[in-house]
Enzyme design. Structure first.
Site, PDB file in Angstrom:
ATOM      1  N   HIS A 137      47.409  45.924  45.801  1.00 11.42           N
ATOM      2  CA  HIS A 137      46.673  45.374  44.646  1.00 11.42           C
ATOM      3  C   HIS A 137      46.868  46.247  43.415  1.00 11.42           C
ATOM      4  O   HIS A 137      46.077  47.145  43.148  1.00 11.42           O
ATOM      5  CB  HIS A 137      45.186  45.259  45.000  1.00 11.42           C
ATOM      6  CG  HIS A 137      44.427  44.412  44.028  1.00 11.42           C
ATOM      7  ND1 HIS A 137      43.298  43.704  44.386  1.00 11.42           N
ATOM      8  CD2 HIS A 137      44.617  44.156  42.709  1.00 11.42           C
ATOM      9  CE1 HIS A 137      42.840  43.050  43.335  1.00 11.42           C
ATOM     10  NE2 HIS A 137      43.613  43.326  42.296  1.00 11.42           N
ATOM     11  N   HIS A 158      48.267  46.223  39.096  1.00 14.07           N
ATOM     12  CA  HIS A 158      48.659  45.495  37.885  1.00 14.07           C
ATOM     13  C   HIS A 158      49.593  46.412  37.104  1.00 14.07           C
ATOM     14  O   HIS A 158      49.141  47.342  36.449  1.00 14.07           O
ATOM     15  CB  HIS A 158      47.432  45.157  37.048  1.00 14.07           C
ATOM     16  CG  HIS A 158      46.419  44.310  37.759  1.00 14.07           C
ATOM     17  ND1 HIS A 158      46.352  42.945  37.606  1.00 14.07           N
ATOM     18  CD2 HIS A 158      45.435  44.636  38.637  1.00 14.07           C
ATOM     19  CE1 HIS A 158      45.358  42.462  38.359  1.00 14.07           C
ATOM     20  NE2 HIS A 158      44.789  43.471  38.997  1.00 14.07           N
ATOM     21  N   ARG A 205      51.511  45.577  34.639  1.00 16.59           N
ATOM     22  CA  ARG A 205      51.409  45.228  33.202  1.00 16.59           C
ATOM     23  C   ARG A 205      52.671  44.732  32.548  1.00 16.59           C
ATOM     24  O   ARG A 205      52.659  44.447  31.352  1.00 16.59           O
ATOM     25  CB  ARG A 205      50.873  46.408  32.381  1.00 16.59           C
ATOM     26  CG  ARG A 205      49.514  46.913  32.785  1.00 16.59           C
ATOM     27  CD  ARG A 205      48.503  45.818  32.741  1.00 16.59           C
ATOM     28  NE  ARG A 205      47.132  46.281  32.836  1.00 16.59           N
ATOM     29  CZ  ARG A 205      46.132  45.499  33.256  1.00 16.59           C
ATOM     30  NH1 ARG A 205      46.366  44.248  33.613  1.00 16.59           N
ATOM     31  NH2 ARG A 205      44.910  45.964  33.307  1.00 16.59           N
ATOM     32  N   ASN A 247      48.811  38.395  36.635  1.00 14.25           N
ATOM     33  CA  ASN A 247      48.188  38.179  35.307  1.00 14.25           C
ATOM     34  C   ASN A 247      48.899  38.985  34.226  1.00 14.25           C
ATOM     35  O   ASN A 247      48.318  39.818  33.556  1.00 14.25           O
ATOM     36  CB  ASN A 247      46.689  38.494  35.348  1.00 14.25           C
ATOM     37  CG  ASN A 247      46.376  39.906  35.799  1.00 14.25           C
ATOM     38  OD1 ASN A 247      47.184  40.544  36.476  1.00 14.25           O
ATOM     39  ND2 ASN A 247      45.223  40.414  35.418  1.00 14.25           N
ATOM     40  N   HIS A 304      40.427  36.414  44.017  1.00 15.19           N
ATOM     41  CA  HIS A 304      39.456  37.178  43.228  1.00 15.19           C
ATOM     42  C   HIS A 304      38.218  36.293  43.174  1.00 15.19           C
ATOM     43  O   HIS A 304      38.254  35.216  42.593  1.00 15.19           O
ATOM     44  CB  HIS A 304      40.009  37.427  41.824  1.00 15.19           C
ATOM     45  CG  HIS A 304      39.060  38.153  40.927  1.00 15.19           C
ATOM     46  ND1 HIS A 304      39.392  39.312  40.266  1.00 15.19           N
ATOM     47  CD2 HIS A 304      37.767  37.892  40.569  1.00 15.19           C
ATOM     48  CE1 HIS A 304      38.357  39.739  39.560  1.00 15.19           C
ATOM     49  NE2 HIS A 304      37.362  38.883  39.714  1.00 15.19           N
ATOM     50  N   HIS A 346      39.134  42.872  46.728  1.00 12.12           N
ATOM     51  CA  HIS A 346      38.045  43.724  46.242  1.00 12.12           C
ATOM     52  C   HIS A 346      36.625  43.205  46.480  1.00 12.12           C
ATOM     53  O   HIS A 346      35.866  42.965  45.538  1.00 12.12           O
ATOM     54  CB  HIS A 346      38.237  44.105  44.773  1.00 12.12           C
ATOM     55  CG  HIS A 346      38.702  42.999  43.855  1.00 12.12           C
ATOM     56  ND1 HIS A 346      38.177  41.740  43.864  1.00 12.12           N
ATOM     57  CD2 HIS A 346      39.652  43.017  42.882  1.00 12.12           C
ATOM     58  CE1 HIS A 346      38.793  41.017  42.947  1.00 12.12           C
ATOM     59  NE2 HIS A 346      39.684  41.760  42.342  1.00 12.12           N
ATOM     60  N   ASP A 356      43.361  48.123  43.000  1.00 10.58           N
ATOM     61  CA  ASP A 356      43.169  47.331  41.785  1.00 10.58           C
ATOM     62  C   ASP A 356      43.524  48.184  40.555  1.00 10.58           C
ATOM     63  O   ASP A 356      42.813  48.193  39.554  1.00 10.58           O
ATOM     64  CB  ASP A 356      41.749  46.775  41.667  1.00 10.58           C
ATOM     65  CG  ASP A 356      41.692  45.578  40.719  1.00 10.58           C
ATOM     66  OD1 ASP A 356      42.747  45.216  40.140  1.00 10.58           O
ATOM     67  OD2 ASP A 356      40.598  45.020  40.552  1.00 10.58           O
ATOM     68  N   HIS A 397      44.385  50.293  31.202  1.00  9.07           N
ATOM     69  CA  HIS A 397      44.140  49.854  29.825  1.00  9.07           C
ATOM     70  C   HIS A 397      44.099  51.112  28.974  1.00  9.07           C
ATOM     71  O   HIS A 397      43.791  52.197  29.479  1.00  9.07           O
ATOM     72  CB  HIS A 397      42.775  49.168  29.695  1.00  9.07           C
ATOM     73  CG  HIS A 397      42.655  47.860  30.416  1.00  9.07           C
ATOM     74  ND1 HIS A 397      43.195  46.691  29.937  1.00  9.07           N
ATOM     75  CD2 HIS A 397      42.022  47.531  31.563  1.00  9.07           C
ATOM     76  CE1 HIS A 397      42.908  45.702  30.774  1.00  9.07           C
ATOM     77  NE2 HIS A 397      42.199  46.182  31.772  1.00  9.07           N
TER      78      HIS A 397
HETATM   79  O1  DOR Z   1      38.876  44.817  36.308  1.00  7.48           O
HETATM   80  C1  DOR Z   1      39.843  44.095  36.454  1.00  7.48           C
HETATM   81  N1  DOR Z   1      40.969  44.292  35.765  1.00  7.48           N
HETATM   82  N2  DOR Z   1      39.769  43.058  37.299  1.00  7.48           N
HETATM   83  C2  DOR Z   1      40.720  42.136  37.364  1.00  7.48           C
HETATM   84  O2  DOR Z   1      40.578  41.198  38.098  1.00  7.48           O
HETATM   85  C3  DOR Z   1      41.902  42.202  36.496  1.00  7.48           C
HETATM   86  C4  DOR Z   1      42.151  43.583  36.093  1.00  7.48           C
HETATM   87  C5  DOR Z   1      43.124  43.669  34.951  1.00  7.48           C
HETATM   88  O3  DOR Z   1      44.199  43.072  35.052  1.00  7.48           O
HETATM   89  O4  DOR Z   1      42.841  44.332  33.960  1.00  7.48           O
HETATM   90 ZN    ZN Z   2      43.175  43.092  40.325  1.00  4.30          ZN
END
Ligand code: DOR
Ligand code: ZN
Length: 446
Positions: free
Chosen positions: A64, A66, A68, A98, A182, A240, A310, A314
Site C-alpha cells: 500500500h 502512493h 505519486r 490515485n 478503502h 487500512h 499507506d 505530501h
Molecule cells: O490519507 C490518505 N492519503 N488516504 C488515502 O486514501 C489517500 C492518500 C493519498 O493519496 O494522499
Molecule cells: Zn492509500
C-alpha cells in the site's frame, strides 16, 4: 558468469522460525539457505558478508504505497519514493491508482509500468482503480498485469469514489483479482463535516478530523464491503482498517475476506494531534488508543493478514490548515520496518509474525511469484537488520522528496543496514548505492 555472495553469521527469520545461519546469493536468486552458525555453502562465494549476528529477513513487500507519479511529482516520484523504500528494507511496492491520470485504463497502467521500468529502484506492481463506469474495462485486464483492483468506497486524495451500489456489485463480481477497498462512508463524512463546520467554522481544527471521518463512517463502509464480498464471492482485502469495531465484521472462517492494517493506525492516536497536528492527518483518520490497541492485538489473529504503510507523501506546505483544508496522508515507507520492530520490542508481536505480515502474507495475498520468503530459487530480496543499534530519526536521513516524517525525533533500536533487491546490494550502511539501478515488475501466479 555466476557471481556468488555469501551472507554468513546471520539470524534468519523465515516461515515462523528464527535461527542462526547463512544464505548464498547467486546473481539474482537465493541459491542456498543454510542452518547453523558455521554452515558452509557447497559452492565457493566470490564475496562474503559477515552479518555479525544481525537479522536477515526477506525484503518487505509494502502492498500500500502512493508513489505519486505521474501527476503529483512535486510530492514524490518513482525514484525518490522507491529510494525511501530501499532505505527501509522494502524491496517491493504495490502502488495505488490515485495518480494523474488515474490508473483506470490499460493505457494508464502501461504508462506507469514504463515509468517504473526506468525509475523504480525496487520491485513494483500496480493496482488498477475502479470507477462507477469502468467495470467493463476491468473485466478485460489480464490478471497477470496488475496486482489487484483498488476501490475507493469513500473518496480521498484524487477523488476516485465508487458510490453507486450497482457499480460496486459489478466490480465485486469480477473474478481473478484481489479487490482492495478503502472503506469510509461518504454520506456519513459529509454530514459530519457539515456539522463540524456549523459548530467550528469553515476549517475545523485538525483534531476534528477523527470525528468527521468517524469510526462510524468506517464501520458502515466496511460492513457494506464485507456483506457484498460474501454475496459475490469476492477475494476482498479491506485496506487500512482503523477501528476495533470494524474487526468484528470479519470472520476467521471467511478466508477470502481479510484486512490490512497500516502503520499510522498502529503508532498514532487522536492524542497525537496536539503534538503533530496535520502531519498525522490521514484517511481513514487515526483513532482512539482503544482502537489502536485492538489493531495491535489483531496483528496476532486471523483477520489482519498484512501490514502496509499507506505511504502518502505530501509537502508540508500542503499540510497547512485544519480538518477541511490540510491534505491527508503521510510518508511512511522508509521507517515501517524499524517502527514495527519497535512493536516487537514492546511485545506486541514476535519477529516471526512481523515477517509473516510484512513479507510472506503480502506475497500470498497478491499471488506474487518467487518473493517474500527466504527460499532457494526465490529472488534474492533481502534485508539485514542490526538490533541494538539505536538511532534517532532526523530529516537528513529521509529519502522521500517531501523530506519530513511524522516520526521525526523518534529513537529506534533496530537499524536497516543492507537491502538487496534481486541480489543487488542497493542500500548499504546509510547510502543508496546506485540511484539508477532499477528493480523489476513483479509477476503473479494466477
Ligand atoms: O490519507 C490518505 N492519503 N488516504 C488515502 O486514501 C489517500 C492518500 C493519498 O493519496 O494522499
Ligand atoms: Zn492509500
Amino acid at each position: 558468469m555466476h557471481k556468488r555472495t555469501l551472507i554468513k553469521n546471520a539470524v534468519l527469520v523465515n516461515e515462523g522460525e528464527v535461527y542462526e545461519g547463512a544464505l548464498l546469493i547467486q546473481n539474482h536468486h537465493i541459491e542456498q539457505v543454510l542452518r547453523g552458525r558455521d554452515a558452509m555453502p557447497t559452492q565457493p562465494a566470490d564475496q562474503v558478508i559477515d552479518a555479525q549476528g544481525a537479522y536477515l529477513l526477506p525484503g518487505v513487500i509494502d502492498t500500500h504505497v502512493h508513489l505519486r507519479e505521474p501527476g503529483y511529482t512535486h510530492k514524490g516520484d518513482m525514484r525518490t519514493e522507491t529510494a525511501a523504500a530501499a532505505a527501509g528494507g522494502v524491496t517491493t511496492v504495490l502502488d495505488m491508482p490515485n495518480t494523474v491520470p488515474q490508473t483506470l485504463t490499460f493505457e494508464a497502467l502501461e504508462e506507469k509500468m514504463a515509468l517504473a521500468k526506468a525509475k523504480s529502484l525496487v520491485n513494483y506492481g500496480f493496482y488498477i482503480g475502479a470507477s462507477n463506469t469502468n467495470a467493463e474495462e476491468l473485466s478485460k485486464i489480464n490478471p497477470r498485469h496488475v496486482c489487484g483492483i483498488k476501490v475507493f468506497m469513500g473518496s480521498s486524495t484524487g477523488n476516485m469514489l465508487v458510490d453507486q451500489e450497482e457499480a460496486l456489485r459489478k466490480v465485486f463480481s469480477l473474478q481473478g483479482l484481489p479487490i482492495v477497498t478503502h472503506c469510509e462512508d461518504s454520506v456519513t463524512i459529509a454530514e459530519n463535516m457539515q456539522a463540524a463546520k456549523a459548530a467550528y467554522g469553515y476549517d475545523p481544527e485538525v483534531a476534528q478530523h477523527s470525528e468527521i471521518r468517524s469510526a462510524e463512517a468506517c464501520y458502515r463502509s466496511t460492513a457494506l464491503a464485507v456483506k457484498m464480498a460474501r454475496e459475490c464471492g469476492t477475494r476482498l482485502h479491506v485496506a487500512h482498517v482503523s477501528t476495533a469495531k470494524e474487526l468484528e465484521l470479519f470472520s476467521a472462517e471467511d478466508k477470502h475476506i481479510t484486512a490490512e492494517v497500516c502503520l499510522p493506525h498502529l503508532v498514532f492516536t487522536t492524542a497525537d494531534y496536539a503534538r503533530l497536528g496535520t502531519r498525522i492527518k490521514c484517511n481513514p483518520a487515526v483513532k482512539s488508543a482503544t482502537d489502536r490497541d485492538a489493531l495491535r492485538t489483531a496483528l496476532n489473529g486471523d483477520i489482519v493478514t498484512t501490514v502496509g504503510t499507506d505511504h502518502a507523501p505530501h509537502l508540508l506546505s500542503e499540510k497547512v490548515g485544519g480538518a477541511a483544508r490540510a491534505v491527508s496522508g503521510m510518508p511512511m515507507v522508509q521507517f515501517s520496518l524499524p517502527a514495527m520492530l519497535g512493536l516487537v520490542d514492546e511485545g506486541v508481536l514476535s519477529i516471526a509474525r512481523l515477517v509473516q505480515l510484512m513479507c510472506h502474507n503480502p506475497a500470498e495475498t497478491f499471488q506474487i511469484e518467487n518473493r517474500g520468503y527466504l527460499r532457494e530459487g526465490y529472488k534474492a530480496d533481502l534485508v539485514v537488520v542490526r538490533p541494538d543499534s539505536p538511532w534517532t530519526l532526523t530529516p537528513n536521513l529521509i529519502e522521500s522528496k517531501c523530506n519530513w516524517s511524522p516520526l521525526e525525533g523518534r529513537v529506534f533500536r533496530h537499524r536497516v543496514e543492507k537491502t538487496f533487491v534481486n541480489g543487488y546490494l542497493l542500500y548499504n550502511n546509510g547510502h543508496i548505492t546506485d540511484y539508477d539501478h532499477t528493480g523489476e515488475a513483479v509477476t503473479y501466479d494466477r
